[in-house]
Design an enzyme around this catalytic site. Structure first.
Site, PDB file in Angstrom:
ATOM      1  N   GLY A  14      48.633  34.576  36.328  1.00 56.22           N
ATOM      2  CA  GLY A  14      48.142  34.680  37.700  1.00 56.22           C
ATOM      3  C   GLY A  14      47.341  33.467  38.145  1.00 56.22           C
ATOM      4  O   GLY A  14      46.219  33.599  38.633  1.00 56.22           O
ATOM      5  N   SER A  17      46.349  31.066  42.488  1.00 59.00           N
ATOM      6  CA  SER A  17      45.206  31.047  43.397  1.00 59.00           C
ATOM      7  C   SER A  17      44.000  31.662  42.701  1.00 59.00           C
ATOM      8  O   SER A  17      44.092  32.172  41.588  1.00 59.00           O
ATOM      9  CB  SER A  17      45.520  31.822  44.690  1.00 59.00           C
ATOM     10  N   ILE A  19      40.722  33.078  40.911  1.00 53.86           N
ATOM     11  CA  ILE A  19      40.094  32.920  39.605  1.00 53.86           C
ATOM     12  C   ILE A  19      41.060  32.285  38.611  1.00 53.86           C
ATOM     13  O   ILE A  19      40.663  31.443  37.805  1.00 53.86           O
ATOM     14  CB  ILE A  19      39.599  34.279  39.073  1.00 53.86           C
ATOM     15  N   GLY A  20      42.317  32.682  38.631  1.00 54.32           N
ATOM     16  CA  GLY A  20      43.282  32.146  37.685  1.00 54.32           C
ATOM     17  C   GLY A  20      43.453  30.645  37.835  1.00 54.32           C
ATOM     18  O   GLY A  20      43.493  29.897  36.846  1.00 54.32           O
ATOM     19  N   TYR A 157      43.537  51.059  42.271  1.00 46.95           N
ATOM     20  CA  TYR A 157      43.078  49.807  41.666  1.00 46.95           C
ATOM     21  C   TYR A 157      42.027  50.079  40.595  1.00 46.95           C
ATOM     22  O   TYR A 157      42.117  49.560  39.469  1.00 46.95           O
ATOM     23  CB  TYR A 157      42.508  48.900  42.757  1.00 46.95           C
TER      24      TYR A 157
END
Length: 284
Positions: A14, A17, A19-20, A157
């Site tokens: 991921g 974009s 944090i990744g 989530y």
């Protein structure tokens, strides 16, 4: 096998974009060879620009990996082992948000959220474990404060993130017996494209909310204010790199003082009343 002159290799999911992306650049700056994976490599330009600006483009290789496609997971790991000969860490970061309440959604919606946020983590971790055993490596998983504290209109989530936390907390002592360290990193609000990835059309969501509309509107207004004061992705990524490089990283790491206080309130709230009082206030 990693030698003194061979950079350690980390696979991060991921990374298109947020944090990744920030973690990929920061890990490369810390000297790691980074395999930066994403479902659609056509979205890699922001990462490549950030890597070039930081002077670490030569340490980041972009590969396709779709965490919900087991063939994709296996193919990517086979490529990494074929090219580098070793894998020293995995950062499970890929995920997707979902806003809504169960009465107005479907079981299929919940399953789809679990597939990305939970089963994707399970699949990548399972495939990586033999290689991490060989390198005595690490599994680092980006969860959320929503993996500790259930939050309004985030039922699916938070359920997925709770599942990830339980999975990793159970795996950690077992993995330790074969030399693999396990850490979960719990961000709070992060100013990133993850908010946009939820894909919420707020007016349409409110129009369809029926009896839940007043509570949902209050929740959305409060949440947007929170994200306006959020951490940057780079700030949230810093503890990930610290967990990669620390001699003995903690199992559970929060990315900010706010996240630490929020998680601490839950972990000391034996009957749940303190947390319920906080989250109920978000809808008034």
């Amino acid at each position: 096998m990693t030698t003194a002159n061979t950079p350690k290799t980390v696979l991060i999911t991921g990374t298109s974009s947020g944090i990744g992306l920030a973690a990929a650049v920061a890990a490369a700056e810390a000297g790691w060879q980074v395999v930066a994976t994403m479902r659609d490599t056509g979205k890699a330009d922001p990462l490549r620009r950030a890597a070039a600006a930081a002077g670490v483009a030569d340490r980041i290789q972009v590969k396709r990996l779709d965490v919900v496609d087991h063939g994709s997971v296996t193919d990517c790991l086979d490529e990494v082992l074929g090219e580098y000969g070793h894998l020293d860490a995995v950062v499970n970061n890929a995920g997707a948000g979902r806003v809504g309440t169960i009465e107005q959604g479907s079981v299929e919606d919940v399953r789809a959220t679990m597939e990305v946020n939970f089963f994707g983590v399970v699949a990548v971790t399972r495939a990586a474990m033999p290689h991490l055993r060989a390198s005595r490596g690490r599994v680092i998983t980006v969860t959320s404060v929503g993996g500790v504290v259930g939050q309004p209109f985030n039922e699916a989530y938070c359920a997925a993130k709770f599942a990830v936390e339980g999975f990793m907390e159970s795996l950690a002592p077992v993995a330790a017996t074969v030399g693999v360290g396990v850490t979960v990193v719990e961000p709070g609000a992060v100013a990133s494209e993850f908010v946009a990835s939820v894909g919420v059309d707020v007016p349409a969501l409110l129009a369809a909310a029926g009896p839940y509309a007043p509570a949902l509107q209050a929740y959305i207004e409060r949440t947007m204010k929170t994200f306006g004061q959020a951490q940057t992705p780079a700030e949230a990524a810093r503890p990930i790199v610290e967990a990669l490089t620390a001699e003995e990283p903690a199992f559970r790491v929060q990315t900010s003082d706010w996240a630490r206080d929020f998680v601490a309130a839950k972990l000391s709230d034996l009957d749940g009343s303190a947390v319920q009082a906080v989250t109920e206030s978000w809808m008034r």
